[in-house]
Design an enzyme around this catalytic site. Structure first.
Site, short mmCIF file in Angstrom:
data_model
loop_
_atom_site.label_atom_id
_atom_site.label_comp_id
_atom_site.label_asym_id
_atom_site.label_seq_id
_atom_site.Cartn_x
_atom_site.Cartn_y
_atom_site.Cartn_z
N LYS A 103 0.94 -1.29 0.03
CA LYS A 103 -0.07 0.02 -0.05
C LYS A 103 0.85 1.28 0.02
O LYS A 103 0.39 2.37 -0.51
CB LYS A 103 -0.93 0.05 1.28
CG LYS A 103 -0.21 0.05 2.67
CD LYS A 103 -1.39 0.02 3.64
CE LYS A 103 -0.61 0.04 5.09
NZ LYS A 103 -1.16 -0.67 5.97
N ARG A 136 -7.62 -0.84 17.10
CA ARG A 136 -7.90 -0.37 15.46
C ARG A 136 -8.86 -1.39 15.10
O ARG A 136 -10.11 -1.47 15.69
CB ARG A 136 -6.90 -0.27 14.47
CG ARG A 136 -7.19 0.77 13.26
CD ARG A 136 -6.11 0.62 12.27
NE ARG A 136 -5.79 -0.31 11.54
CZ ARG A 136 -4.91 -0.62 10.66
NH1 ARG A 136 -4.05 0.55 10.20
NH2 ARG A 136 -4.65 -1.38 10.04
C1 LIG Z 1 -0.46 -1.64 6.75
C2 LIG Z 1 -1.11 -2.82 7.27
C3 LIG Z 1 0.23 -3.91 7.44
C4 LIG Z 1 1.38 -3.78 7.27
O1 LIG Z 1 2.13 -2.88 8.27
P1 LIG Z 1 3.66 -2.51 8.24
O2 LIG Z 1 3.68 -1.96 9.39
O3 LIG Z 1 4.04 -1.46 6.98
O4 LIG Z 1 4.50 -3.60 7.97
C5 LIG Z 1 -0.25 -4.94 7.89
N1 LIG Z 1 -1.66 -5.37 8.49
C6 LIG Z 1 -2.50 -4.36 8.07
C7 LIG Z 1 -3.95 -4.66 8.39
C8 LIG Z 1 -2.15 -3.15 7.49
O5 LIG Z 1 -3.24 -2.37 7.36
#
Ligand SMILES: *Cc1c(COP(=O)(O)O)cnc(C)c1O
Length: 349
Positions: A35, A127
């Site tokens: 992302k 979250r």
């Molecule tokens: C963005 C995201 C991740 C990845 O997190 P990083 O800290 O970039 O490794 C993993 N799980 C979810 C649900 C996310 O939204």
């Protein structure tokens, strides 16, 4: 044209391979999270050629446009309104709302497709996910009864909203839920997705509980950094993406504004420190593209402030001249906004 980011796909490939090998050696499958780089084709290609097991993104639009043979995971919990796109374009989604899961089932049935889900459990980061204390096996029962939904596992997300660092204690809550589901339904969950880049320190210390068999990793791959303590991971590159921006003006000016003070360009009242005359430079990048707090500092420069398209810095005498290009290493937020901005040129090494 400046500003531009310089992207090094080889360094990214190195980081991806290193972390994927580390995970695989520890019996963890890998969801590589794309992302942050906004569907950059060269970086997506690196993931495609790598040994990662899944490609995961939180923007449905990114996933819809991906041409990939990897299994596609939708990371953000689906909106009710996008259920049919989720079923059509993704293989797995992370979920926490029964009503949305019913809707996914309904559209999957219409499309004569099966959709896989991972049920998210909130262990206190607050979250997404069902709060662990309110976890109810009857919800799982209802999901198992759906004709076109496959519940393939459970997952949790940490160190996002609540800054909660993964620990043995926190993971014990997830293990209890796993055990409850498995013993009650006499099944073995295929995926226990234990977290993101903040779980890497536990993994490196051989402390990650064995029942976890999957991680979703974004930041560590692009920045070579874990996110529990924000430390660099040995051997990895932290400069897969850097920013280059040009100096437009250098002047000796006071540090304190002159006249009657109201609000700045963004409607904020600001405090200014008066330290007399200083050497000020203006860089051709601003808040539309970056929050300067997300740039790693360079020796000798001091960030003064920014407006939409200008970033003002204090520099040392003789340090730079007009037209010089400054190269910044980046934090996560900077990569996110720079890669998303149409005003920032993308160049590859
Ligand atoms: C963005 C995201 C991740 C990845 O997190 P990083 O800290 O970039 O490794 C993993 N799980 C979810 C649900 C996310 O939204």
């Amino acid at each position: 044209m400046y500003p531009k980011v310089i992207i090094d796909p080889k360094k990214y490939a190195y980081n991806v391979d290193f972390l994927t090998n580390l995970c695989h050696k520890n019996n963890l499958s890998v969801m590589a999270v794309s992302k942050v780089f906004c569907k950059d084709p060269r970086l997506l290609d690196v993931l495609e050629q790598s040994n990662i097991d899944y490609i995961a993104d939180s923007k449905l639009e990114n996933i819809m446009n991906m041409k990939t043979k990897k299994t596609k995971v939708y990371l953000r919990i689906p909106a009710m309104s996008e259920a049919s796109l989720v079923v059509r374009y993704t293989d797995i989604s992370l979920n926490s709302e029964l009503d949305v899961i019913y809707k996914l089932n309904e559209v999957a049935a219409k499309m004569k497709k099966r959709h896989q889900i991972i049920l998210m459990v909130d262990l206190g980061d607050l979250r997404e996910g069902i709060y662990y204390d309110q976890f109810d096996l009857s919800d799982v029962e209802k999901i198992y009864q759906l004709s076109h939904i496959d519940l393939i596992g459970i997952g949790t997300n940490l160190t996002c909203y609540g800054s909660v660092i993964p620990t043995i204690e926190t993971y014990r809550k997830l293990k209890e839920i796993k055990d409850q589901i498995e013993s009650h339904f006499k099944i073995k969950l295929e995926i226990i997705s234990g977290g993101n880049s903040s779980s890497i320190p536990m993994l490196l210390a051989f402390e990650l509980p064995k029942f976890i068999n999957n991680l979703r990793i974004g930041e560590a791959m692009i920045l070579g950094r874990e996110t529990a303590y924000q430390k660099r991971i040995d051997h990895l590159y932290e400069d897969v993406i850097v920013l280059k921006t040009e100096i437009l003006e250098i002047k000796d000016k006071p540090s304190y504004p002159e006249g009657v003070l109201g609000f700045d360009a963004f409607g904020n009242k600001r405090d200014y420190v008066d330290k007399g005359m200083i050497k000020r430079a203006i860089l051709g990048i601003g808040r539309q593209d970056i929050d300067f707090n997300d740039l790693l500092p360079i020796k000798g420069i001091n960030f003064m402030g920014s407006s939409s398209d200008h970033l003002i810095i204090e520099i040392e005498d003789g340090q730079y001249k007009i037209g010089d290009i400054l190269t910044f290493k980046l934090k996560y937020g900077a990569i996110l906004s720079l890669m998303t901005s149409p005003y920032v040129e993308k160049e590859y090494v």
